[in-house]
Structures are given as C-alpha cells and as structure tokens.
Design an enzyme around this catalytic site. Structure first.
Site, short mmCIF file in Angstrom:
data_model
loop_
_atom_site.label_atom_id
_atom_site.label_comp_id
_atom_site.label_asym_id
_atom_site.label_seq_id
_atom_site.Cartn_x
_atom_site.Cartn_y
_atom_site.Cartn_z
N HIS A 234 0.84 -1.21 0.00
CA HIS A 234 0.00 0.00 0.00
C HIS A 234 0.88 1.26 0.00
CE1 HIS A 234 -3.47 2.46 1.82
NE2 HIS A 234 -2.43 3.24 1.99
N GLU A 235 1.87 1.29 0.91
CA GLU A 235 2.74 2.47 1.00
C GLU A 235 3.63 2.61 -0.23
OE1 GLU A 235 2.51 4.94 3.07
OE2 GLU A 235 0.86 3.88 4.03
N HIS B 11 1.85 4.42 -2.94
CA HIS B 11 1.93 5.88 -2.75
C HIS B 11 3.29 6.41 -3.23
CE1 HIS B 11 -1.67 6.54 -0.39
NE2 HIS B 11 -1.29 5.76 0.61
ZN LIG Z 1 -2.22 5.21 2.36
#
Ligand SMILES: [Zn+2]
Length: 372
Positions: free
Chosen positions: A68-69, A72
C-alpha cells in the site's frame, strides 16, 4: 530518521523503516488470530498450528501495508516528487515525501492510489481463498482479503492525515485554489471523525467490550491529534509570511572565543548578562554556539579547565541564518536541528542571535492580532 524507527531494508531506492509500535501490533495481531480467529474457523487446528497461522498472517498483513505504502511512494516519484522513506507503524504506514505535492491533481492521485491498491489486494486474496484447496490456506487468504478491504476502507475516511483526508484536501485545494483552505477542511473533518471514534470507543467500553472499545478510542485519539499538529505548522508559517529574521532577532553581538573556559563563560557572560547561550567566534567567524545545556554536564571542579571549544554545539558545522531569511525558513532550520537558538550572520560576521522563544512569541503576537 524518524525517532523510534528501525530501518529494515531498501526497496527501489526507498528506505523501509519499522516503528517500534509495529512490534506490539505484530504480537497483538498474532495473538488475537491464534486465540480468537482461527480456532473457531478451523476446529482441527492444534494450538501450535494456530500460532503459526497467526504469525504468517501478521507477516502478510505487514507485507500488504508495505505494498500500500509503496504504491503511494512509487506514484509520487513517478510524478516527480522525492521520496525519502516509508515508515510502518501503528495503523499502517507513512510515506515520507520531501515537501508537499506542487499540484492538487498530483496530491489526489498519490493519496488515492493507496486505498485502491488495498482493494485490489483484497480482491486477489479473496479470489485465492475461494479457489484454495486447503482449508488453512483458504482461511489465511480469506483473513488477508478481509483485512485489506478494511485497510482500504479505513484509509478512505475523509480526515487528514488518512488518505481520504488527503483526497479531500486535494479536492478543496483544486476547487478553491488554496492549499491551506484544503488542509483546514480536511483536518476539521479528521478531528470530527476522531472525536466520533473516541465517543464510539467509550460506548463500546460501557457496553462491556473493553478491548474493542479501547482500540477504537486510541484510533480516534490519533486521528484528532495528528492533523492538528500539521495545521498548527501551516498556520504558523502563514502568520510568519512577510516576517524576516531581521525583524525578530536580537542585535546582541556578544560572543566568546573557543579558548574561553567554561568557568569564565558562566561568571563573565551568562550570569551577568542573564543569557542562556552565546555564539562562539574565532577570527571574526562564527564557529559554534554554546548554551547552558552544553555545559551542564561539566563538573564544577573541571569548569576552570574545560574550554568552550570542547563542549559547544556546532562542532560538526554550525547552523546559521541571515537577517534577510524569511522567519518561517529560519524556524524550519531550527526545528530540523532541534536548536533553541542560532547565530545570525551577515557577510560571515556575527550580527545577532535568533531564539526559538522569540520566534514563537512573534507567531503568538501575530495570531492574537490577526495579522498575516
Ligand atoms: Zn495510504
């Protein structure tokens, strides 16, 4: 490096750090899965197997948060932003980007890709669970599908600093053209949501579910606090808009030489002048800054033998500011290095001292008078 974090590895040139709080979460997740989640689902499971499944699930949850990170970070880098590191902590992760996104559209995309990634992971895990032949594999994949869906949904809550809050900030920013306005709205909503979580947590505790209740309240407390700090900084910077170091600095150019003894520093300079710190100057150049905290560790009987040069701050390169520097920028430099005061230097000559207390007083004055 963020305090309390340990670097574990590097992915695509980005440092991955783990905050110590994650170890606690790792234990809690493993424990709650091994005790409460897997045994009813898989009645044949031995306790040892339940713990192994719990630990594997916790590791894969960790990997999911990391993906998830990374989504980003990699998108941010693709859009031209510099990414320092990813820190995984209590409720997920934080990607540390250098500076804010220059455009609302970039902010929007970078924020939205995280929850989107979690939803894609959820779909993949749930599909895997549906076709898995082994009941234990199906249970683990099913849990990961569920938890990734929850991660995606939780992060979409429109309160800063969650991803949903960043999306909201970007949308308001896009519409109004004012990034600070966007942040104010997102932080405001985030605090409302935070207080809502805290109230919900209290209700859960009163209803007899202390464990869930405390969890929910802690999340709420985190949410309402995190945005406020960010907003305070942005507001301070706005209040300091047109102010320069020259406007706030003290024009006191008293300084000591590096060979001054600590005893002389105290008796001749600090006590009579009611000062907490002084610049250290050698051959008319500022070489350091010596403060009360630097000399506190020197025993009384060694003060006549110890030289300022041995204890002063800035021995590895002193941080200075100039009179023309915007105060917000000077404050940033002080906060980054955790300095209480810095020498003000013009053409390599000492012209004064800037203290953090003076900067804070200026911000408070301007806030009280509604000046920007
Ligand atoms: Zn996030």
């Amino acid at each position: 490096m963020r305090s309390g974090s340990v670097r574990i590895f590097r992915v695509a040139g980005i440092d991955v750090l783990v905050h110590v709080s994650w170890l606690v979460i790792f234990g809690l997740v493993t424990w709650s899965l091994a005790i409460g989640y897997y045994p009813p689902l898989l009645p044949d499971l031995t306790p040892a197997q339940a713990w192994v499944l719990g630990a594997i699930s916790a590791i894969l949850l960790f990997a999911s948060v990391l993906v998830h990170e990374l989504a980003h970070s990699l998108l941010a880098r693709h859009r031209g932003l510099e990414v320092d590191s990813i820190t995984l902590f209590l409720f997920g992760g934080v990607s540390s980007l250098r500076g804010d996104a220059p455009r609302a559209s970039t902010e929007l995309l970078v924020a939205a890709v995280g929850p989107l990634t979690s939803f894609v992971l959820a779909a993949v895990f749930l599909a895997g669970s549906a076709i898995a032949g082994d009941a234990r594999l199906a249970a683990v994949l099913g849990y990961l599908g569920l938890i990734n869906a929850l991660l995606g949904a939780f992060n979409l809550v429109p309160g800063f600093p969650l991803d949903g809050g960043r999306v909201l900030r970007a949308l308001v920013w896009q519409i109004t053209g004012d990034m600070r306005r966007g942040l104010e709205v997102a932080v405001g909503v985030g605090q409302l949501v935070g207080y809502g979580f805290m109230a919900w947590g209290v209700v859960e505790v009163l209803a007899g579910d202390a464990f869930d209740g405390i969890w929910i309240a802690v999340i709420g407390w985190f949410l309402q606090g995190a945005g406020a700090a960010q907003l305070r900084q942005v507001r301070s910077e706005a209040h300091l808009g047109a102010v320069h170091v020259r406007d706030v600095m003290r024009g006191d150019t008293t300084a000591v030489g590096p060979n001054t003894t600590v005893e002389a520093l105290i008796e001749t300079y600090l006590l009579p002048g009611n000062r907490r710190a002084l610049p250290v100057v050698s051959d008319e150049r500022v070489v350091g800054m010596v403060s009360v905290s630097d000399i506190q560790g020197v025993p009384a009987d060694e003060r006549s033998l110890t030289r300022v040069a041995d204890v002063m701050g800035g021995r590895g390169g002193v941080v200075t500011v100039t009179p023309e520097m915007p105060l917000a920028q000077a404050l940033q430099a002080m906060l980054t290095g955790d300095y209480e005061q810095v020498p003000v230097v013009e053409d390599e000559r000492l012209v004064g001292v800037l203290t953090r207390a003076d900067v804070v007083r200026q911000v408070q004055l301007r806030e009280a008078l509604h000046l920007e």
